[in-house]
Design a protein around this motif. Structure first.
Motif, short mmCIF file in Angstrom:
data_model
loop_
_atom_site.label_atom_id
_atom_site.label_comp_id
_atom_site.label_asym_id
_atom_site.label_seq_id
_atom_site.Cartn_x
_atom_site.Cartn_y
_atom_site.Cartn_z
N PHE A 117 95.34 -7.62 -107.45
CA PHE A 117 94.17 -8.45 -106.61
C PHE A 117 92.94 -7.71 -106.54
O PHE A 117 91.82 -8.26 -106.34
N VAL A 149 101.12 -2.61 -103.43
CA VAL A 149 99.96 -2.20 -103.45
C VAL A 149 98.82 -3.11 -103.72
O VAL A 149 97.62 -2.99 -103.29
N ARG A 150 99.13 -4.12 -104.21
CA ARG A 150 98.19 -5.31 -104.51
C ARG A 150 96.95 -4.79 -105.47
O ARG A 150 95.89 -5.44 -105.41
N THR A 151 97.50 -3.77 -106.36
CA THR A 151 96.29 -3.49 -107.17
C THR A 151 95.83 -4.45 -108.00
O THR A 151 94.38 -4.32 -108.32
N TYR A 194 85.55 -0.22 -111.65
CA TYR A 194 85.71 -1.41 -112.24
C TYR A 194 84.33 -2.06 -112.32
O TYR A 194 84.43 -2.96 -113.10
N MET A 234 88.16 -15.88 -107.52
CA MET A 234 89.68 -15.70 -107.73
C MET A 234 90.69 -16.91 -107.88
O MET A 234 91.84 -16.70 -108.28
N ASP A 263 95.06 -6.11 -97.03
CA ASP A 263 94.69 -4.98 -97.72
C ASP A 263 95.21 -4.66 -99.02
O ASP A 263 96.20 -4.98 -99.25
N SER A 264 94.10 -4.28 -100.08
CA SER A 264 94.66 -3.95 -101.31
C SER A 264 94.35 -2.54 -101.72
O SER A 264 94.15 -2.18 -102.78
N LEU A 265 94.26 -1.62 -100.78
CA LEU A 265 93.91 -0.18 -100.79
C LEU A 265 95.08 0.42 -101.50
O LEU A 265 96.25 0.27 -101.40
N ASP A 266 94.99 1.50 -102.01
CA ASP A 266 95.96 2.47 -102.87
C ASP A 266 96.27 3.35 -102.03
O ASP A 266 95.53 4.41 -101.68
N LEU A 267 97.51 3.32 -101.13
CA LEU A 267 97.83 4.03 -99.85
C LEU A 267 98.22 5.60 -100.60
O LEU A 267 98.06 6.45 -99.83
#
Lengths: 262, 312
Positions: free
Chosen positions: A100, A96-98, B109, B58, B91-95
């Motif tokens: 990041f 998910v890369r949460t 956040y 980052m 992508d780092s969306l929460d699917l």
């Protein structure tokens, strides 16, 4: 939450994500985190317990149900602490890369870590509180000290969650997690005094049991729920669990930083 | 009173990024001004993403100085990130969450109050043409929709600086054009854009100024049209002969163009008048399998500067 006067602490914003996500997915977790221990309690404590109590002396001087109920509390905390620190941590890095996504916002690595461990603590509190309520309904609670079994169970869970999160942040697939289950969690579940006293183990195996965190969690919770806790051994159990949690947290800070900051 | 010399949004001097022995970004200098659309153009592995990750605080700087919004990323990363929006390459969306939920969790956040998140989310969903999908899970959305959602998400904090790392890679042409249109609107609204891409048409359409990056260094910098004028000719004739013949044909045509390039599958003739050059090719009795006259692009600039094509 937001008053406009004081900003929400960064780690709490990270915790907020997990809470928000849980609201959407909580149904599936009810079985593993709540129903299973209650089923264990019914099957082993009431079912097997009636057999044990009829054919032998009481285990540790108490009915079998009373004996295993606090043990299962600690074992459940271990399961939840470990589970929540494995796939969710690796997934937040790899799938998910949460993490990041969080790190592109004001959150720092330490906030990401504290937020996640904080959320695991919240889950442990919820499950422990509900479980203690059920245990009370079974009539197992024998001492006002039982209230302290609540933080004891939470720390037991965290003593697994913190070091396992540190490990999970180094992983790329589930091979390591499978080993933790096979070589760690399942043997601990069976042989750390949850279902029978560690004194029944062969002499050579007993020191191994004493060295494991679940033994100390079980011993502490049982002493508190049944009112048989002695001061210094209990402090020793608690100290063991707290130190393991803190060591795990320090390791996780290192492994999270190494993985997330490149 | 406005500052006559406002500090640049991003200022880099001798900026470096190393991974062990490998030098990803090799001592580059640049400034990005407020309201500008600034591009990093280059092939994969040129150091674009490493530069982006340092600007978005980052990834720590290995050497040199970097100031973002006048602050030092090493000590004020959290404060800087509260004012920038990042559209990462992956992508780092929460699917599992819905489109709207993804905007909501991200807004938190930044500690935005719920009514603010709600109001902005509605506006951004409209901007990203996702209003009808607001309550759908993200998982089944198309790649273009996910990218637009990622951009909407990066805008929820109303950032001063929007950083886009290869925003359209992997999208079909239609989805790319829609995205460019949205980015163009942001630019008109005065949002400072920093874009990496290996698509020359993307860079030409969106960037006021760009640097051509290769092996961690800048091969050239300037406005797209200025770079083309400086490093290429007005027009290009692309000729395709049977494979293996290109080098031989190039020798025979060496004098009809200002410059020739032999690629694996075609021959490029750089010239001011493409039609005249093509007529001369035919006059010499050479019959290519196909011929195309076109304007010079940044692709030609890149080829000239590095001897390689941008997209393999």
């Amino acid at each position: 939450m937001t008053t406009g006067l004081r900003p929400t602490p960064l780690w709490l914003r990270g915790l907020g994500y997990w809470a928000y996500q849980y609201k959407r997915t909580w149904r599936s977790s009810v079985t593993t985190s709540f129903l299973y221990p209650v089923l264990y309690l019914a099957a082993m404590g009431v079912g097997l317990g009636s057999l044990v109590d009829r054919h032998s002396h009481l285990v540790g001087g108490v009915p079998y149900l009373d004996f295993i109920a606090p043990g299962l509390l600690a074992a459940t905390a271990m399961q939840i602490g470990a589970n929540e620190a494995m796939y969710p941590v690796m997934g937040a890095i790899k799938w998910v890369r949460t993490y990041f996504a969080m790190l592109a916002t004001p959150l720092r690595v330490i906030d990401v870590l504290r937020g996640h461990l904080g959320w695991i603590a919240v889950r442990l509190m919820a499950v422990s509180a509900i479980y203690l309520g059920v245990v009370a309904a079974f009539g197992v609670i024998r001492s006002p000290l039982a209230i302290l079994a609540f933080p004891a169970a939470v720390v037991t869970g965290l003593s697994f969650a913190a070091p396992i999160a540190a490990f999970a942040a180094t992983q790329d697939d589930n091979v390591g997690f499978t080993s933790i289950y096979r070589l760690g969690l399942i043997p601990l579940f069976l042989f750390s005094g949850t279902f029978f006293p560690v004194t029944e183990l062969p002499d050579w195996l007993r020191p191994v049991a004493y060295a494991t965190p679940l033994y100390h969690g079980v011993d502490l919770c049982r002493g508190l729920v049944l009112g048989t806790a002695e001061l210094w051994p209990s402090i020793g159990d608690a100290a063991y669990l707290v130190i393991l949690t803190l060591v795990g947290y320090r390791l996780a800070r290192a492994t999270f930083t190494k993985r997330l900051v490149v | 009173m406005s500052d006559p010399h406002p500090e640049p949004m991003v200022l880099a001097r001798n900026l470096q990024k190393r991974f062990g022995e490998f030098v990803a970004v090799d001592s580059v200098d640049f400034e990005i001004e407020r309201g500008e659309a600034f591009g990093f153009l280059g092939p994969n592995g040129a150091g674009k993403t490493s530069t982006m990750r340092m600007i978005s605080c980052m990834s720590p700087v290995s050497g040199g100085t970097l100031r973002v919004l006048g602050m030092d990323p090493a000590t004020q990363g959290s404060r800087i990130r509260s004012r920038i929006g990042l559209v990462p390459q992956e992508d780092s969306l929460d699917l599992e969450l819905t489109v709207l939920d993804n905007l909501t969790v991200y807004g938190r956040y930044f500690d935005l109050p719920r009514p603010v998140i709600r109001e902005r989310a509605m506006r951004l969903l409209d901007f990203a043409q996702l209003t009808e999908r607001a309550h759908d899970r993200v998982d089944p959305l198309s790649g273009g929709m996910k990218r637009r959602l990622t951009i909407a998400r990066a805008l929820i904090s109303d950032p001063d600086l929007l950083i886009l790392d290869e925003p359209t890679t992997g999208l079909d042409p239609q989805a790319r054009h829609l995205l460019w249109d949205r980015l163009y609107r942001l630019k008109q609204d005065g949002v400072t854009l920093v874009i990496t891409t290996h698509y020359m048409d993307e860079a030409e359409q969106l960037c006021d100024r760009l640097v051509v990056m290769d092996h961690g260094r800048f091969a050239a910098e300037g406005a797209p049209s200025a770079l083309i004028a400086r490093y290429s000719t007005k027009e290009v004739v692309e000729l395709r002969f049977r494979s293996g013949e290109h080098a031989e044909v190039a020798r025979r045509l060496g004098d009809v163009a200002e410059r020739t390039e032999v690629l694996a599958d075609r021959l490029l003739l750089y010239t001011t008048d493409g039609d005249a050059t093509l007529a001369e090719v035919h006059r010499r009795g050479l019959v290519p399998e196909s011929a195309l006259v076109r304007r010079s692009t940044l692709e030609d600039v890149f080829l000239r500067l590095t001897g390689r094509t941008l997209v393999d």
